[in-house]
Write an enzyme that holds these catalytic residues in place. Structure first.
Site, PDB file in Angstrom:
ATOM      1  N   LYS A  80       0.846  -1.200   0.000  1.00  0.00           N
ATOM      2  CA  LYS A  80       0.000   0.000   0.000  1.00  0.00           C
ATOM      3  C   LYS A  80       0.880   1.247   0.000  1.00  0.00           C
ATOM      4  CE  LYS A  80      -3.930   1.921   2.637  1.00  0.00           C
ATOM      5  NZ  LYS A  80      -4.774   1.739   3.844  1.00  0.00           N
ATOM      6  N   SER A 155      -9.722   1.710   3.053  1.00  0.00           N
ATOM      7  CA  SER A 155      -8.868   2.464   2.173  1.00  0.00           C
ATOM      8  C   SER A 155      -7.832   1.639   1.408  1.00  0.00           C
ATOM      9  CB  SER A 155      -8.150   3.545   2.972  1.00  0.00           C
ATOM     10  OG  SER A 155      -7.232   2.969   3.882  1.00  0.00           O
ATOM     11  N   SER A 179      -9.825  -0.656   7.205  1.00  0.00           N
ATOM     12  CA  SER A 179      -9.243  -0.446   5.870  1.00  0.00           C
ATOM     13  C   SER A 179      -8.532  -1.645   5.254  1.00  0.00           C
ATOM     14  CB  SER A 179      -8.271   0.730   5.908  1.00  0.00           C
ATOM     15  OG  SER A 179      -8.981   1.940   5.886  1.00  0.00           O
TER      16      SER A 179
END
Lengths: 504, 101
Positions: A80, A155, A179
């Site tokens: 990420k 997210s 997330s």
């Protein structure tokens, strides 16, 4: 043998170790998959093609030289984009960091590299991890591989879509309010948020420091155990990382559970406002545990109670509490983006220092980040601190006490991951509060610091992934993973695979 | 906070102390969204929290101290590599003190 990109991380690692597949072949397969699918899905912000191939060659040489290989040797992974890498950019999907090169690697990245993994690229996300749909990215919306008109969740939507779309074998995400787990649920993959303090946050760009935790997104439970084993452990560079021994999570999955598993069902999580198919998926999971011989116990989390208000919105003390604490921490953490030390600076003429900050931040941050900084600034401001921030911290204690009491009676809690399935792109962008409600079942784990995992349990009538969540007590990832494995094995779905991949 | 108090002036003030310049359109839109969010979080008032110890984080630890010895740190070059502007070994910033001051 099945296609390389269909192998789990564990299967691929073993195939590489025996020489059946080379790390270079594996990396090329994934780079090809990225090339064909990423333009449609937008899972990656950046792909390290040359570097990944060079790394793969090194691993192959290491193997042919008979050297000892790391636990993740040759596995092509995605990271990420809020986890710092000393190579490439670390943008947090924000304009303010669109050219930021981290001077160091996050501890988790060091650990992956030490374990001989290959980093394919950095994945898209909601800006600074603020969002539940990956629509709040400055670099484009990630699409759900199951239905490209829908969001992948967020997210960590880029990481989840990359794993589901066979554009990496596994990925790392971060979870502040759900997330990792919510996008894993929306994309039909496994997502694990470890105990707060289990994995070092050094090099994770801070959003809500008392809630943030890094964890794996994988095709199955064994892969989650494998990755957790590599990234977990104490790190002197993160004062909140806990000095607890790291069990052999993967080996523990093969141990039979030596006591009758007690599965808690949360009384207050049963509500009409939840999608019927989500409720059906939960019922199915309960039935599976029941048949597997687990004891099913009803438990109560009164301060996580959900209800519905006159406007038809889900109400939850946990959501109210979370959004005050997370935004307060964010307002403080994101004060560092000042246009002086790193990141973007406004090119407009400024008359004073406040204008330098205010114009830089106006240009660099998206709307949701602005809203959360402002909400947090307000909650911490003189005259309102007690009523908002301090009150939220007290409610957090009440929520945590409920979990403590529940874990006296059971080993794991079983509940939905999200109250809905992957929703259409654009459905909630005008109503931030509605977006927050997507986290209603996941935020409790962040507030209480406990680990949680989302596991796929099937497909809906409209062919979207269905999932359930398991939660366990602090530092009991072993039981969490064992219970998740029971569920996964009994359902026997294997890896869920979106049709899109066949077309590609 | 009463709904009626979330007016333009309030949003401008919060934006100022947050160091974020807003457009007029954002002020009006954020104002409505703020009112919505603040009315939602108001539900916490229903809970009696008298005597409850605030919980700032989930761990049972405090004051983690490092040994007082110099370790490795970033080189000046690395630390300045991302600076929007620099002058030698310093961060360079625009002149921020006006003539009138």
């Amino acid at each position: 043998m099945s296609k390389i990109i269909e192998l789990s991380a564990l299967e691929l690692r073993d195939a590489i170790a025996t020489g059946e597949v080379s790390a270079t072949e594996a990396t090329r397969s994934y780079l090809d998959a990225i090339e064909s699918l990423n333009p449609k899905i937008c899972a990656y912000n950046q792909v390290f093609t040359e570097e990944a191939l060079q790394r793969a060659e090194q691993i192959d040489k290491k193997r042919s030289a008979g050297e000892q290989l790391g636990l993740l040797a040759g596995l092509p992974l995605a990271i990420k984009d809020n986890i710092c890498t000393s190579f490439g950019l670390t943008t947090c999907s924000s304009r303010i960091l669109d050219n930021f090169r981290s001077p160091y690697d996050a501890t988790v990245v060091e650990k992956l590299i030490e374990a001989d993994a290959i980093i394919l690229g950095k994945t898209n996300m909601d800006e600074f991890a603020m969002g539940s749909s990956t629509e709040n990215s400055a670099f484009g919306i990630t699409r759900n591989p199951w239905d490209t008109s829908r969001v992948p969740g967020g997210s960590s939507g880029g990481s989840a879509a990359a794993v589901a779309g066979r554009m990496c074998v596994a990925a790392l995400g971060s979870d502040t309010g759900g997330s990792i787990r919510q996008p894993a649920a929306f994309c039909g993959v496994v997502g694990l948020k470890p105990t707060y303090g289990r994995v070092s946050r050094y090099g994770l760009v801070a959003y809500g420091s008392s809630l943030d935790q890094i964890g794996p997104i994988t095709r199955d439970v064994k892969d989650a155990a494998l990755l957790l084993e590599v990234i977990a452990g104490h790190d002197a560079r993160d004062s909140t990382s806990v000095d607890e021994p790291v069990p052999n999570y993967l080996a523990a999955l093969d141990d039979s559970i030596n006591k009758r598993l007690r599965v808690g069902i949360v009384k207050e999580f049963q509500h009409d406002s939840i999608d019927q198919e989500v409720i059906d998926a939960l019922e199915k999971a309960i039935e599976i545990f029941d048949k597997a011989g687990a004891e099913i116990i009803e438990v109560s989390l009164p301060h996580s109670r959900i209800d519905i208000d006159s406007a038809g919105r889900i109400t939850s003390y946990a959501i109210a509490c979370y959004y005050l604490i997370a935004t307060s921490e964010a307002s403080s953490n994101l004060a560092r983006y000042d246009g002086v030390h790193y990141g973007r600076r406004t090119s407009q003429k400024v008359n004073d220092i406040i204008e330098l900050y205010s114009k830089t931040r106006a240009e660099g941050f998206g709307d949701e980040v602005k809203r959360r900084i402002m909400l947090g600034t307000y909650a911490l401001s003189a005259g309102y601190y007690d009523a908002y921030y301090l009150k939220a911290l007290k409610v957090r204690r009440l929520i945590k006490n409920d979990f403590d009491a529940a874990f006296e009676k059971c080993d794991v809690l079983l509940c939905p991951t999200a109250p809905e399935l992957a929703f259409p792109i654009g459905q909630k962008t005008d109503d931030p509060l509605k977006m927050y409600l997507s986290d209603v079942f996941t935020i409790g784990a962040n507030l209480a610091g406990i680990p949680g995992i989302s596991i796929p349990v099937g497909l809906s009538k409209s062919n979207l992934p269905l999932a359930v969540q398991l939660l366990a007590n602090v530092f009991d990832e072993q039981t969490l993973l064992q219970a998740a494995r029971v569920l996964e094995q009994t359902i026997g779905l294997g890896q869920l695979k979106p049709e899109l991949i066949e077309d590609a | 906070m009463k709904q009626s108090e979330i007016n333009e002036e309030f949003i401008r003030h919060i934006a100022l102390i947050s160091r974020i310049e807003l457009t007029d359109e954002q002020i009006s839109r954020f104002g409505k969204q703020f009112a919505d969010i603040l009315s939602y979080v108001d539900m916490l008032k229903e809970l009696d929290t008298d005597g409850v110890e605030p919980m700032a984080h989930a761990l049972d630890i405090s004051n983690v101290l490092a040994d007082d010895k110099a370790g490795e740190s970033l080189s000046v070059e690395k630390a300045l590599a991302n600076a929007p502007a620099r002058l030698g070994n310093l961060y360079k910033v625009p002149k921020v003190i006006g003539e009138s001051q």
